[in-house]
Write an enzyme that holds these catalytic residues in place. Structure first.
Site, PDB file in Angstrom:
ATOM      1  N   HIS A 159      -1.182  -9.585  -0.784  1.00  0.00           N
ATOM      2  CA  HIS A 159      -1.711  -8.868  -1.950  1.00  0.00           C
ATOM      3  C   HIS A 159      -1.518  -9.692  -3.216  1.00  0.00           C
ATOM      4  O   HIS A 159      -0.738 -10.640  -3.218  1.00  0.00           O
ATOM      5  CB  HIS A 159      -0.978  -7.536  -2.127  1.00  0.00           C
ATOM      6  CG  HIS A 159      -1.133  -6.610  -0.970  1.00  0.00           C
ATOM      7  ND1 HIS A 159      -0.442  -5.419  -0.879  1.00  0.00           N
ATOM      8  CD2 HIS A 159      -1.890  -6.688   0.148  1.00  0.00           C
ATOM      9  CE1 HIS A 159      -0.789  -4.804   0.243  1.00  0.00           C
ATOM     10  NE2 HIS A 159      -1.651  -5.560   0.887  1.00  0.00           N
ATOM     11  N   THR A 171      -1.443   4.636   3.151  1.00  0.00           N
ATOM     12  CA  THR A 171      -2.140   5.429   2.124  1.00  0.00           C
ATOM     13  C   THR A 171      -2.202   6.918   2.475  1.00  0.00           C
ATOM     14  O   THR A 171      -1.695   7.753   1.711  1.00  0.00           O
ATOM     15  CB  THR A 171      -3.545   4.857   1.830  1.00  0.00           C
ATOM     16  OG1 THR A 171      -3.426   3.455   1.597  1.00  0.00           O
ATOM     17  CG2 THR A 171      -4.181   5.531   0.637  1.00  0.00           C
ATOM     18  N   ASP A 212      -9.137  -3.820   2.742  1.00  0.00           N
ATOM     19  CA  ASP A 212      -7.856  -4.536   2.719  1.00  0.00           C
ATOM     20  C   ASP A 212      -7.692  -5.441   3.941  1.00  0.00           C
ATOM     21  O   ASP A 212      -7.243  -6.580   3.816  1.00  0.00           O
ATOM     22  CB  ASP A 212      -6.736  -3.502   2.665  1.00  0.00           C
ATOM     23  CG  ASP A 212      -5.343  -4.105   2.690  1.00  0.00           C
ATOM     24  OD1 ASP A 212      -4.989  -4.801   1.727  1.00  0.00           O
ATOM     25  OD2 ASP A 212      -4.613  -3.877   3.671  1.00  0.00           O
ATOM     26  N   SER A 266       0.820  -1.215   0.000  1.00  0.00           N
ATOM     27  CA  SER A 266       0.000   0.000   0.000  1.00  0.00           C
ATOM     28  C   SER A 266       0.853   1.264   0.000  1.00  0.00           C
ATOM     29  O   SER A 266       0.390   2.320  -0.435  1.00  0.00           O
ATOM     30  CB  SER A 266      -0.929   0.030   1.210  1.00  0.00           C
ATOM     31  OG  SER A 266      -1.938  -0.922   1.046  1.00  0.00           O
ATOM     32  N   HIS A 299      -7.015  -9.383   3.959  1.00  0.00           N
ATOM     33  CA  HIS A 299      -5.845 -10.028   4.581  1.00  0.00           C
ATOM     34  C   HIS A 299      -6.295 -11.165   5.494  1.00  0.00           C
ATOM     35  O   HIS A 299      -5.652 -12.203   5.578  1.00  0.00           O
ATOM     36  CB  HIS A 299      -5.031  -9.020   5.402  1.00  0.00           C
ATOM     37  CG  HIS A 299      -4.106  -8.180   4.579  1.00  0.00           C
ATOM     38  ND1 HIS A 299      -2.979  -8.678   3.960  1.00  0.00           N
ATOM     39  CD2 HIS A 299      -4.141  -6.865   4.258  1.00  0.00           C
ATOM     40  CE1 HIS A 299      -2.358  -7.707   3.307  1.00  0.00           C
ATOM     41  NE2 HIS A 299      -3.049  -6.592   3.467  1.00  0.00           N
ATOM     42  N   GLU A 315     -10.251   7.204   2.153  1.00  0.00           N
ATOM     43  CA  GLU A 315      -9.847   5.807   1.976  1.00  0.00           C
ATOM     44  C   GLU A 315     -10.827   4.834   2.641  1.00  0.00           C
ATOM     45  O   GLU A 315     -11.109   4.956   3.834  1.00  0.00           O
ATOM     46  CB  GLU A 315      -8.446   5.566   2.542  1.00  0.00           C
ATOM     47  CG  GLU A 315      -7.950   4.156   2.212  1.00  0.00           C
ATOM     48  CD  GLU A 315      -6.678   3.763   2.952  1.00  0.00           C
ATOM     49  OE1 GLU A 315      -5.886   3.020   2.348  1.00  0.00           O
ATOM     50  OE2 GLU A 315      -6.476   4.166   4.109  1.00  0.00           O
TER      51      GLU A 315
HETATM   52 ZN   LIG Z   1      -2.733  -4.667   2.504  1.00  0.00          ZN
END
Ligand SMILES: [Zn+2]
Ligand SMILES: *[C@@H]1O[C@H](CO)[C@@H](O)[C@H](O)[C@H]1NC(C)=O
Ligand SMILES: *[C@@H]1O[C@H](CO)[C@@H](O)[C@H](O)[C@H]1NC(C)=O
Length: 513
Positions: free
Chosen positions: A454, A159, A307, A106, A311, A302
């Site tokens: 990812h 981010t 995410d 990221s 994960h 965001e």
């Molecule tokens: Zn991630």
């Protein structure tokens, strides 16, 4: 129509002249506006103040195309027949690789957007040579725009950090927090921050603003920020006093959790705001603050925890995160469609996470073409939430707790083997429990995951613009398949920013602890 070199803003389009493209462009723009107007009763205004612009840039961290197919089925399985609206705004797709790997993290993913520069995994606002690179947010601030960051994870996470700080490695979150408040050469560049991550703003012995933070130097950056004129908000009560942003004074620092804001699935409305509430508060505050200015604002929003769910391989938590993002995005579209200021919305992901897919072979027989969204609908909490509860339950109460509270009530799973149960009984860490629970749900739903990390698949790009010319600029730059850095180049071009000039100004920034 991929760009094979990754710096070109405009792709070469085989077979179509620019005139044809322009005609197509207008048709597509009309179609999209018509769709928006018809489906959502939005009437875009024609009169727009000359030159003044807002950009809202959305990052759906870790969301790939399969997340949307999954969430759509999840939403439509509900009685209310919720629609996913984000896909209506699809503009193209994007390649996500970094300079160091075919699979980005990221940090490099966000730096591709913020500096329009491909860099190595873990790099936050620094180039492949480790040198700080000027960001869209910094350049926008220097040009007189107001700026903001809105997230559901730590504000010091990769981010938002890549837009507002420069460090060699994303782990340096204590230093990132300092940069975000403006201690490096440019002074303060962020006008508003709303999210989690309070922990990196105070030390472990300090309980003034929470249960103890994690700053190694023990400094209380919140006190310092307040001294420097920031309005600080640390809980839902304070957040409500902002009156949706109309009673906020800038700069505003809203740290609403020590770490993450809970998954939308687990979130208590009385304790934490939704992404949509955070975002609208930011939009209203920035709109009010730029009312008399000839510049608008740049806001990063965001959907951070899409995410995290990926994960963890937790499909139910992810579907809820995507729906929460979808609601936020649509509120921004409604804002933009009514705004007198030319406003562009771009939404994309830094990368896909989890290698999620809908459809999975669960035995040796040739599979049926089905997957079961009802299994996801049955879950009332994320596996993360349930695992954190279970890990604290005494050994002699565990079996009953797992049956009743975790499997039957928590996940809505009423058929499981003695083996499943015993595996949970002996699991000692939250990670082990979490992993077992998400495997049980995914297997039953026939949802596939290829990794806890990812992947390198392309992600989608979505856009909305409230005027013909701005719509055309977006389309000229982003129609089709592009590299991630092209998004950053577009933002710089559209706001007329000189990133190199900023890079020169910040070259002496301290970028490691
Ligand atoms: Zn991630
Ligand atoms: C507006 O903000 C100020 C400062 O935080 C606060 O004292 C006041 O109560 C707020 N007003 C409302 C109506 O919430
Ligand atoms: C969902 O939960 C209900 C009970 O609340 C149960 O009857 C049903 O079998 C569950 N569905 C799935 C797909 O697990």
């Amino acid at each position: 129509m991929a760009t094979d070199e990754h710096t070109g803003l405009l792709p070469r389009v085989g077979g179509r002249s620019s005139k044809q493209r322009a005609v197509w462009g207008s048709l597509v723009a009309l179609l999209v506006l018509a769709t928006v107007v018809l489906r959502f009763d939005i009437v875009p205004r024609r009169a727009v103040a000359g030159g003044k612009r807002n950009v809202i840039f959305f990052v759906t961290d870790g969301m790939g195309p399969a997340s949307l197919a999954m969430t759509r089925a999840y939403a439509q399985a509900q009685e209310t027949d919720t629609q996913l609206r984000l896909p209506t705004f699809q503009m193209g797709s994007m390649q996500t690789r970094s300079s160091s790997s075919l699979i980005t993290d990221s940090a490099a993913g966000a730096t591709a957007f913020s500096c329009a520069m491909r860099t190595y995994n873990s790099a936050v606002g620094v180039g492949p040579d480790g040198r700080p690179c000027g960001t869209i947010l910094e350049a926008a601030k220097l040009q007189g725009y107001m700026t903001g960051l809105v997230v559901t994870t730590r504000l010091t996470d990769a981010t938002p950090a890549a837009f507002s700080s420069h460090v060699d490695h994303r782990w340096y979150e204590d230093l990132i927090a300092e940069h975000q408040l403006g201690t490096y050469p440019l002074g303060r560049v962020v006008d508003l921050m709303i999210g989690g991550g309070r922990t990196h703003f105070y030390g472990s012995q300090d309980t003034k603003y929470g249960d103890g933070g994690s700053r190694k130097d023990g400094r209380n950056l919140i006190d310092k920020a307040v001294e420097d004129g920031w309005q600080y908000v640390g809980d839902m009560e304070g957040f409500k006093r902002l009156q949706g942003g109309h009673n906020a004074s800038l700069p505003l620092l809203a740290l609403l959790a020590d770490y993450d804001i809970p998954f939308d699935m687990d979130r208590d409305d009385a304790v934490h705001p939704s992404l949509e509430q955070e975002m609208m508060t930011a939009i209203n505050a920035l709109t009010d603050a730029t009312k008399d200015s000839d510049r608008g604002f740049f806001l990063l929003v965001e959907g951070s925890r899409i995410d995290h769910a990926a994960h963890q391989n937790d499909p139910a938590a992810q579907a809820k995160e995507v729906l929460a993002f979808d609601r936020a995005f649509m509120s921004a579209v409604e804002f933009a469609a009514k705004s007198d200021v030319e406003t562009v919305l771009i939404s994309t992901s830094d990368h896909e996470t989890g290698g999620l897919t809908v459809g999975r072979q669960v035995g040796t027989a040739y599979p049926d073409y089905v997957w079961y969204p009802d299994v996801l609908r049955n879950a009332t909490h994320s596996a993360e939430y349930l695992a954190h509860k279970l890990v604290n339950v005494p050994a002699n109460e565990r079996e009953d707790y797992i049956r009743e509270k975790v499997l039957e009530k928590g996940l809505g799973i009423d058929y499981y083997s003695e083996e499943d149960l015993q595996e949970l009984v002996v699991s000692r860490t939250t990670d082990q429990i979490l992993d077992k629970l998400t495997r049980m749900v995914s297997l039953r739903a026939e949802i596939g995951w290829s990794t806890h990390g990812h992947t390198g698949v392309d992600v989608n790009v979505y856009a909305f613009a409230n005027t013909g010319p701005s719509w055309k600029s977006v389309q000229d730059a982003l129609y089709g398949n592009h590299a991630n850095v092209d998004i950053g180049s577009f933002l710089a071009l559209y706001l007329d920013l000189d990133l190199e000039k900023v890079t020169d100004l910040i070259k002496d920034t301290k970028h490691s602890p």
